[in-house]
Design a protein around this motif. Structure first.
Motif, mmCIF file in Angstrom:
data_model
loop_
_atom_site.group_PDB
_atom_site.id
_atom_site.type_symbol
_atom_site.label_atom_id
_atom_site.label_comp_id
_atom_site.label_asym_id
_atom_site.label_seq_id
_atom_site.Cartn_x
_atom_site.Cartn_y
_atom_site.Cartn_z
ATOM 1 N N ARG A 1 52.696 -18.241 10.414
ATOM 2 C CA ARG A 1 52.537 -17.325 12.122
ATOM 3 C C ARG A 1 51.279 -17.727 12.724
ATOM 4 O O ARG A 1 51.385 -18.082 13.929
ATOM 5 C CB ARG A 1 52.768 -15.989 11.625
ATOM 6 C CG ARG A 1 52.924 -15.296 13.187
ATOM 7 C CD ARG A 1 52.990 -13.659 12.810
ATOM 8 N NE ARG A 1 52.017 -13.144 12.094
ATOM 9 C CZ ARG A 1 51.936 -11.809 11.840
ATOM 10 N NH1 ARG A 1 53.017 -11.098 12.152
ATOM 11 N NH2 ARG A 1 50.934 -11.296 11.226
ATOM 12 N N THR B 1 48.880 -5.637 15.764
ATOM 13 C CA THR B 1 49.058 -7.026 15.338
ATOM 14 C C THR B 1 49.677 -8.001 16.498
ATOM 15 O O THR B 1 49.150 -8.843 16.666
ATOM 16 C CB THR B 1 50.044 -6.926 14.194
ATOM 17 O OG1 THR B 1 49.428 -5.963 13.115
ATOM 18 C CG2 THR B 1 50.142 -8.252 13.731
ATOM 19 N N ASN C 1 50.361 -7.795 7.896
ATOM 20 C CA ASN C 1 50.832 -7.402 9.034
ATOM 21 C C ASN C 1 51.917 -8.105 9.560
ATOM 22 O O ASN C 1 52.043 -8.711 10.780
ATOM 23 C CB ASN C 1 49.774 -7.471 10.156
ATOM 24 C CG ASN C 1 48.591 -6.490 9.904
ATOM 25 O OD1 ASN C 1 48.473 -6.030 8.691
ATOM 26 N ND2 ASN C 1 47.570 -6.229 10.912
ATOM 27 N N LEU C 2 52.782 -8.325 8.759
ATOM 28 C CA LEU C 2 54.256 -8.975 9.083
ATOM 29 C C LEU C 2 54.877 -7.774 9.824
ATOM 30 O O LEU C 2 54.774 -6.793 9.463
ATOM 31 C CB LEU C 2 55.011 -9.720 8.086
ATOM 32 C CG LEU C 2 54.207 -10.886 7.467
ATOM 33 C CD1 LEU C 2 55.196 -11.234 6.406
ATOM 34 C CD2 LEU C 2 53.789 -12.087 8.309
ATOM 35 N N LEU C 3 55.704 -8.216 10.688
ATOM 36 C CA LEU C 3 56.632 -7.195 11.529
ATOM 37 C C LEU C 3 57.676 -6.881 10.574
ATOM 38 O O LEU C 3 58.563 -7.903 10.451
ATOM 39 C CB LEU C 3 57.085 -7.659 12.914
ATOM 40 C CG LEU C 3 55.796 -7.857 13.817
ATOM 41 C CD1 LEU C 3 56.286 -8.322 14.964
ATOM 42 C CD2 LEU C 3 54.810 -6.615 13.915
ATOM 43 N N PRO C 4 57.895 -5.697 10.181
ATOM 44 C CA PRO C 4 58.916 -5.303 8.977
ATOM 45 C C PRO C 4 60.380 -5.520 9.637
ATOM 46 O O PRO C 4 61.330 -5.729 8.827
ATOM 47 C CB PRO C 4 58.637 -3.828 8.623
ATOM 48 C CG PRO C 4 57.935 -3.214 9.964
ATOM 49 C CD PRO C 4 57.147 -4.453 10.157
ATOM 50 N N PHE D 1 45.793 -11.417 8.569
ATOM 51 C CA PHE D 1 45.164 -10.045 8.044
ATOM 52 C C PHE D 1 45.131 -9.881 6.593
ATOM 53 O O PHE D 1 46.057 -10.235 5.846
ATOM 54 C CB PHE D 1 45.863 -8.953 8.778
ATOM 55 C CG PHE D 1 45.951 -9.044 10.295
ATOM 56 C CD1 PHE D 1 44.868 -8.765 11.111
ATOM 57 C CD2 PHE D 1 47.034 -9.716 10.876
ATOM 58 C CE1 PHE D 1 44.770 -9.123 12.401
ATOM 59 C CE2 PHE D 1 46.924 -9.873 12.459
ATOM 60 C CZ PHE D 1 45.845 -9.679 13.179
ATOM 61 N N LYS E 1 49.454 0.014 13.980
ATOM 62 C CA LYS E 1 48.985 -1.166 13.418
ATOM 63 C C LYS E 1 49.723 -2.445 13.743
ATOM 64 O O LYS E 1 49.212 -3.425 14.070
ATOM 65 C CB LYS E 1 48.877 -0.992 11.946
ATOM 66 C CG LYS E 1 48.073 -2.316 11.251
ATOM 67 C CD LYS E 1 47.924 -1.846 9.876
ATOM 68 C CE LYS E 1 46.694 -2.658 9.260
ATOM 69 N NZ LYS E 1 46.296 -2.189 7.979
ATOM 70 N N GLU E 2 50.971 -2.186 13.897
ATOM 71 C CA GLU E 2 52.114 -3.052 14.289
ATOM 72 C C GLU E 2 51.696 -3.728 15.878
ATOM 73 O O GLU E 2 51.682 -4.664 16.269
ATOM 74 C CB GLU E 2 53.397 -2.707 14.368
ATOM 75 C CG GLU E 2 54.083 -2.953 12.993
ATOM 76 C CD GLU E 2 55.328 -2.164 12.741
ATOM 77 O OE1 GLU E 2 56.247 -2.518 13.856
ATOM 78 O OE2 GLU E 2 55.870 -1.531 11.862
ATOM 79 N N LEU F 1 44.277 -2.244 14.781
ATOM 80 C CA LEU F 1 44.368 -2.756 13.677
ATOM 81 C C LEU F 1 43.646 -2.196 12.504
ATOM 82 O O LEU F 1 43.885 -2.209 11.311
ATOM 83 C CB LEU F 1 43.710 -4.321 13.990
ATOM 84 C CG LEU F 1 44.693 -5.286 14.521
ATOM 85 C CD1 LEU F 1 43.850 -6.490 15.018
ATOM 86 C CD2 LEU F 1 45.636 -5.694 13.767
ATOM 87 N N ARG F 2 42.700 -1.135 13.027
ATOM 88 C CA ARG F 2 41.883 -0.559 11.979
ATOM 89 C C ARG F 2 42.901 0.598 11.324
ATOM 90 O O ARG F 2 42.276 1.468 10.383
ATOM 91 C CB ARG F 2 40.651 0.040 12.434
ATOM 92 C CG ARG F 2 39.516 -0.935 12.121
ATOM 93 C CD ARG F 2 38.229 -0.084 12.618
ATOM 94 N NE ARG F 2 37.376 -0.823 13.478
ATOM 95 C CZ ARG F 2 37.087 -0.713 14.743
ATOM 96 N NH1 ARG F 2 37.197 0.434 15.328
ATOM 97 N NH2 ARG F 2 36.244 -1.712 15.273
#
Lengths: 416, 240
Positions: free
Chosen positions: B164, A315, B102-105, B98, A311-312, A413-414
């Motif tokens: 962002r 993104t 969906n932030l990058l951790p 989103f 998912k990342e 993304l899904r």
């Protein structure tokens, strides 16, 4: 690039335990390769040193055909005075030669007046011989480290079997070149420790005594043993000598040009060369095992990383990160993991080698006991192993990285 | 591939169709949808789950291609872009918000906002910092800049995601159910933030949503059902 590094390292730190486990596995492999490589190299170096410095010397020059008949110690294939002079001139032209010694080798009978046994004898100039094989004096267990005319250095096993002691008089009987037999009396000056390998159980008398016993009309030698200033120059000096003597390839035995000489390095003369090759092969096998460890572990970790971060990836791809850049992120992650494992392994490996040097472990080889194994850190080996690990880690990362870069953002993304 | 200054419309869809083929089964996600979206507008696509809202947003965002029909965003035919061109197009012209933020951790709040300027559009450090901080300030998250996503609330995460999405100054921001995971009050705050951004930057926001609050805020509403446009365009208020 710095940004990609930062992301790669943070991602590795994000799964600390997994990174630590994989890094440790790689480090363990690197430690094993470095320590085994250093120990094997030390063992090999010591064994080669023992043989070349106490018996064989680094290079030998013979009359063509002599080595093929070595077991018979033929007196018909000796180098005459003119040929010895030719070799001497060649040695003077060749750089890197430290010392040389002519040896007249023959088979004979050894008697203590009560019993007789077969013996192999080297007639040598003691000054030249001790300079060419400097460990020879240290092999004299009893008696003095000298070889005067009328004296003999007897191998300890023959001395023990024949009950001969230092100071005893013994008789050598030899068949001459023309088939006649001659004998001479000699005083035992010392008892020689046996060493593994060819010539390791030979007796020594003075070269002039040998010429007299064999009733030679002029000085002749069976071989000329050569010591080099630096062992690493072996192939180069052998090549130069072959060129100077017109005797063919670097390991001698060339048949072109009709040269009466053949030049051999210790490798062609000692069966230990095969053992040394086996040691090298074993070291290579362990390197291959390390490659497999790195390949499998890094690929596994990177595949997990891609799977967990689908998912990342979606993104960052949606935000417009180019596929090549996504691929670079994962390759750099694998590279960093490999580098971390290799660095940890090198540090640990150097520590283990230092510990071994302090512990001074001993081992036996043939009749030689208490040899101290002293492995040393080889920068070349360390760079090679580090390079292999990092390169394999990068290669192992390619497939997962490619997979990440090829993910369709909409599908990624899904992913849940 | 720069977008022309289009007075109207910014996005045009003509008979946009998207069919997914899985094994022997064909799924008609969109069945010939026509729509237009003017610049600097606040547009909602509404409809039940499976009606094709997200598919439509994915097409507008160049994450996917129509099976047939024509879809132009700022004059660029999305159907003609290859994988790399689509990535470049998204990076330059589209922002995404989103449902799950969906932030990058592994990046801080500031680094998340800064990311597109570092790795998508390499921008000088001073300008990068200025733009990221201006947006964090605009969404009220400047004081949280050094926190990681797992240290802030859902509403805060979505505000960071808005910042962002806007940091590259895109013409279009696509928001897929942006308030679905937020409580009523936070959702209102996020919507207000986006409205302000439209006013401030002239950005077009396109939403897919079920949320009446989002629908009420929209300039234009399109309603989708079973891949077809059944209502719209019309001015925003939740249909009964």
């Amino acid at each position: 690039m710095t940004d990609l590094w930062t992301i790669a390292i943070r991602n590795l730190l994000r799964y600390r335990r997994r990174t630590l486990l994989t890094g440790s596995l790689i480090a363990l492999g690197v430690v094993f390769v470095i320590v085994f490589g250093a120990s094997a190299s030390a063992f090999k170096g010591m064994m080669i040193g023992q043989m070349t410095d106490s018996v064989l010397a680094h290079i030998q020059v013979h009359r063509r055909g002599y080595v093929a008949s070595l077991e018979n110690l033929p007196l018909t294939l000796t180098l005459d005075a003119g040929q010895v002079a030719a070799v001497e001139r060649a040695l003077e032209q060749t750089s890197g030669v430290e010392a040389w010694s002519g040896r007249l080798k023959f088979a004979g009978m050894f008697s203590n007046y009560a019993e007789t046994t077969g013996i192999r004898v080297n007639g040598v100039d003691p000054v030249r011989e001790f300079a060419t094989v400097p460990l020879l004096p240290s092999r004299i267990l009893k008696g003095e480290a000298r070889l005067d005319r009328g004296g003999i250095l007897v191998p300890e096993l023959i001395a023990a079997g024949m009950n001969v002691k230092v100071g005893d008089t013994v008789v050598l009987i030899a068949t001459n070149k023309d088939g006649s037999v001659n004998a001479g009396q000699y005083v035992v000056l010392g008892l020689l420790e046996s060493v593994t390998g060819p010539g390791g159980r030979d007796a020594y008398i003075h070269l002039d005594d040998a010429i007299e016993l064999l009733r030679l009309e002029q000085q002749e030698v069976s071989e000329i043993a050569i010591r080099l200033e630096r062992f690493g120059d072996l192939d180069r000096v052998a090549r130069d000598l072959n060129a100077a003597l017109g005797s063919g390839g670097p390991k001698g035995g060339g048949k072109k040009g009709g040269s009466p000489f053949e030049v051999h390095t210790w490798e062609a003369l000692s069966p230990f060369y095969n053992v040394a090759m086996m040691v090298d092969l074993l070291t290579m096998s362990i390197r291959v095992a390390l490659i497999a460890i790195v390949l499998i572990s890094v690929m596994n970790v990177m595949l997990m990383a891609v799977f967990e971060r689908v998912k990342e990836i979606g993104t960052i791809a949606a935000m417009g990160t180019l596929p090549g850049r996504i691929m670079s992120m994962f390759v750099l992650e694998g590279f960093s993991l490999g580098l971390f494992g290799a660095a940890a392994g090198v540090v640990l490996g150097v520590a283990v080698i230092s510990g071994l040097r302090l512990a001074r472990p001993t081992f036996d080889f043939g009749r030689q006991t208490g040899l101290v194994l002293s492995p040393s850190v080889n920068i070349g080996e360390i760079l090679l192993v580090t390079g292999i690990v990092v390169a394999v880690a990068v290669v192992a990362s390619f497939q997962p990285a490619f997979k990440a870069a090829r993910l369709e953002p909409v599908d990624a993304l899904r992913h849940t | 591939m720069s977008l022309p200054s289009t007075p109207a419309p910014l996005i045009v869809g003509e008979r946009v169709t998207r069919i997914y083929r899985k094994a022997e089964v064909e799924v008609h996600a969109l069945r010939g949808v026509d729509f237009t979206i003017p610049p600097a507008s606040f547009v909602s696509f509404i409809g039940p789950s499976g009606s094709g809202k997200t598919t439509l947003l994915n097409l507008v965002g160049a994450l996917d291609k129509p099976t047939s029909g024509r879809l132009e965003v700022g004059g660029v035919d999305i159907g003609t872009l290859d994988r790399r061109q689509a990535a470049v197009f998204r990076g330059r012209h589209i922002g995404f918000i989103f449902q799950d933020f969906n932030l990058l951790p592994i990046l801080t709040v500031f680094e998340n906002v800064e990311y597109p300027l570092r790795l998508v559009h390499p921008t000088p450090a001073a300008e990068r910092r200025e733009r990221a901080m201006a947006l964090l300030d605009a969404v009220g998250m400047a004081d949280q800049r050094d926190k990681y996503p797992d240290e802030i609330s859902g509403g805060q995460k979505q505000r960071v995601a808005v910042a962002r999405a806007l940091v590259t100054q895109p013409k279009v921001v696509l928001a897929d159910e942006p308030t679905a995971n937020l409580d009523h009050e936070t959702a209102g705050l996020v919507m207000k933030t986006m409205w302000r951004m439209t006013d401030q930057f002239g950005t077009t926001f396109v939403f897919s949503t079920h949320d009446p609050k989002v629908v009420r805020e929209a300039d234009i509403i399109y309603q989708l059902e079973d891949g077809r446009l059944v209502d719209g365009p019309r001015q925003g208020s939740m249909p009964s």
